[in-house]
Design an enzyme around this catalytic site. Structure first.
Site, PDB file in Angstrom:
ATOM      1  N   ASP A  81       0.816  -1.227   0.000  1.00  0.00           N
ATOM      2  CA  ASP A  81       0.000   0.000   0.000  1.00  0.00           C
ATOM      3  C   ASP A  81       0.842   1.265   0.000  1.00  0.00           C
ATOM      4  O   ASP A  81       2.010   1.261   0.384  1.00  0.00           O
ATOM      5  CB  ASP A  81      -0.954   0.011   1.198  1.00  0.00           C
ATOM      6  CG  ASP A  81      -0.237   0.047   2.547  1.00  0.00           C
ATOM      7  OD1 ASP A  81       0.798  -0.636   2.695  1.00  0.00           O
ATOM      8  OD2 ASP A  81      -0.705   0.753   3.457  1.00  0.00           O
ATOM      9  N   GLU A 176       0.277  -1.453   5.518  1.00  0.00           N
ATOM     10  CA  GLU A 176       1.297  -0.990   6.467  1.00  0.00           C
ATOM     11  C   GLU A 176       1.073   0.462   6.855  1.00  0.00           C
ATOM     12  O   GLU A 176       1.272   0.849   8.006  1.00  0.00           O
ATOM     13  CB  GLU A 176       2.689  -1.159   5.832  1.00  0.00           C
ATOM     14  CG  GLU A 176       3.853  -0.886   6.794  1.00  0.00           C
ATOM     15  CD  GLU A 176       4.370   0.549   6.778  1.00  0.00           C
ATOM     16  OE1 GLU A 176       5.264   0.859   7.582  1.00  0.00           O
ATOM     17  OE2 GLU A 176       3.882   1.378   5.975  1.00  0.00           O
TER      18      GLU A 176
END
Length: 411
Positions: A81, A176
């Protein structure tokens, strides 16, 4: 390696993988699934084994050992991400060959310029190949650079079977950036004894200390009355919220702290007379100081509740992750090996605390000690983000060198 890294990285950043803190799914966004599936196919194509993606979007794969030595299994991780704070839609990477040290026009129409006057560290990259944004999105070097470097290092080892190595596991993890990276990570299935996240910044970064981190949610209930007849009746929740904020030390905020200093950070302030919500993050390297910060916030809330009424103020504090140093110190040789790998390649290691967290912060407490090494990006999470391809090559080489050293140091 250089062209392979450019090709992989520029392809990965075009997949919009911004995570979404409001979503309850894992991954939190569809784009992360798109990148995960792309990586699964690529891992298979380069010859990795045991390639899997689970129902939560965690990609794992194995590079089998080619040595008879009983080398510990090590892992390398990067996250799928990008940060939710700035758009990652329609990323259009610009490649600047032989950067001349001057201003880089990111977007002529909008007059967006990446200048060494604003970002002096650009001077370090004169002569490098840089990849920048077009000024309208973030780049996504955090952490698609790490993904590209791990993929390239694995491909290199597969193409060079004469390099002896133990079993290597790789993983690409979702979410994350919103603190959930390891929440559904299966440490047992991953099966590594130690790991490294490739999620750091400039050349040479090596980190095994992170913040202790918590979030605080404060809700303040007021009483709205027509202002014309409000005397002695109205309770303005916004003013109580301001009172709360003013009781925190003004110099203990992100904009006034660095190094090992902790802080309180007011991230969001939403409200009206009737109700105001404050959202803070609390950070400190020292565990006692961290606990003291949380206690201070509770004490302020309790004092204001006493002043304005117990039912008017509620505070909820949740720990997010802890300083991973506590779990890495007992196996400090994994930091030493990364240090040696960099030195062997002529890179000066820059060992410093992470003023943030990585997946390694949580993974280390889940039984997988995981320091962090550089991926090469600068100015993460915004339009001025850029990366040196020359540094990306070094990061991929460090991954290979770490793997070689683990084999060489096993008798």
């Amino acid at each position: 390696m250089k062209q392979e890294l450019i090709e992989r990285f520029t392809r990965y950043v075009k997949v919009d993988t911004q995570s979404d803190p409001e979503s309850n799914t894992c991954p939190s966004t569809q784009g992360q699934w798109d990148l995960a599936r792309m990586l699964v196919e690529e891992l298979k194509a380069i010859g990795m084994e045991e390639v899997t993606v689970d129902e939560n979007g965690y990609v794992m794969a194995t590079l089998p050992a080619n040595t008879d030595k009983n080398v510990p299994t090590i892992g390398f991780l990067a996250h799928l991400d990008t940060a939710p704070e700035f758009t990652g839609t329609n990323v259009n990477p610009q490649i600047i060959e032989q950067y001349d040290g001057g201003d880089i026009v990111l977007n002529e129409q909008q007059h967006i310029i990446l200048s060494p006057k604003d970002f002096p560290e650009l001077a370090n990259y004169k002569g490098h190949t840089l990849i920048t944004t077009d000024g309208t999105t973030l780049l996504g070097a955090d952490d698609k650079a790490g993904i590209a470097e791990i993929m390239t290092a694995m491909n290199y080892l597969i193409q060079h079977p004469e390099i002896k190595h133990g079993k290597v596991r790789v993983a690409f993890t979702p979410d994350e950036e919103i603190g959930r990276g390891p929440h559904k990570f299966d440490v047992a299935q991953f099966g590594a004894q130690f790991a490294y996240t490739v999620d750091g910044g400039p050349l040479g970064e090596l980190e095994y200390e992170s913040f202790n981190a918590a979030e605080a949610k404060i809700t303040i209930k007021g009483k709205n009355v027509h202002p014309g007849t409000a005397k002695g009746k109205m309770i303005n929740s916004i003013k109580i919220a301001l009172e709360f904020q003013q009781q925190l030390p003004a110099n203990e905020a992100p904009e006034h702290t660095d190094g090992y200093e902790g802080f309180y950070h007011l991230l969001s302030f939403q409200g009206n007379v009737e109700e105001t919500k404050l959202y803070y993050i609390i950070r400190d390297f020292d565990r006692e100081q961290f606990e003291a910060r949380k206690a201070k916030m509770k004490d302020i809330a309790a004092a204001l509740a006493q002043k304005y009424g117990n039912d008017r103020i509620s505070i909820e504090i949740n720990d997010q992750y802890y300083n991973m140093r506590e779990k890495i110190e007992p196996v400090h040789h994994i930091v030493d090996i990364a240090h040696e790998a960099m030195t062997n390649l002529g890179i000066e290691p820059k060992v410093k605390p992470i003023r943030g967290g990585t997946d390694g912060s949580q993974l280390s407490y889940m039984g997988l000690p995981t320091p962090n090494i550089f991926a090469g990006g600068e100015n993460f999470h915004g339009r001025y983000e850029y990366i040196s391809v020359d540094t990306m090559v070094k990061a991929a080489e460090v991954i290979v060198e770490i793997i070689k050293l683990f084999e060489q140091k096993t008798s």
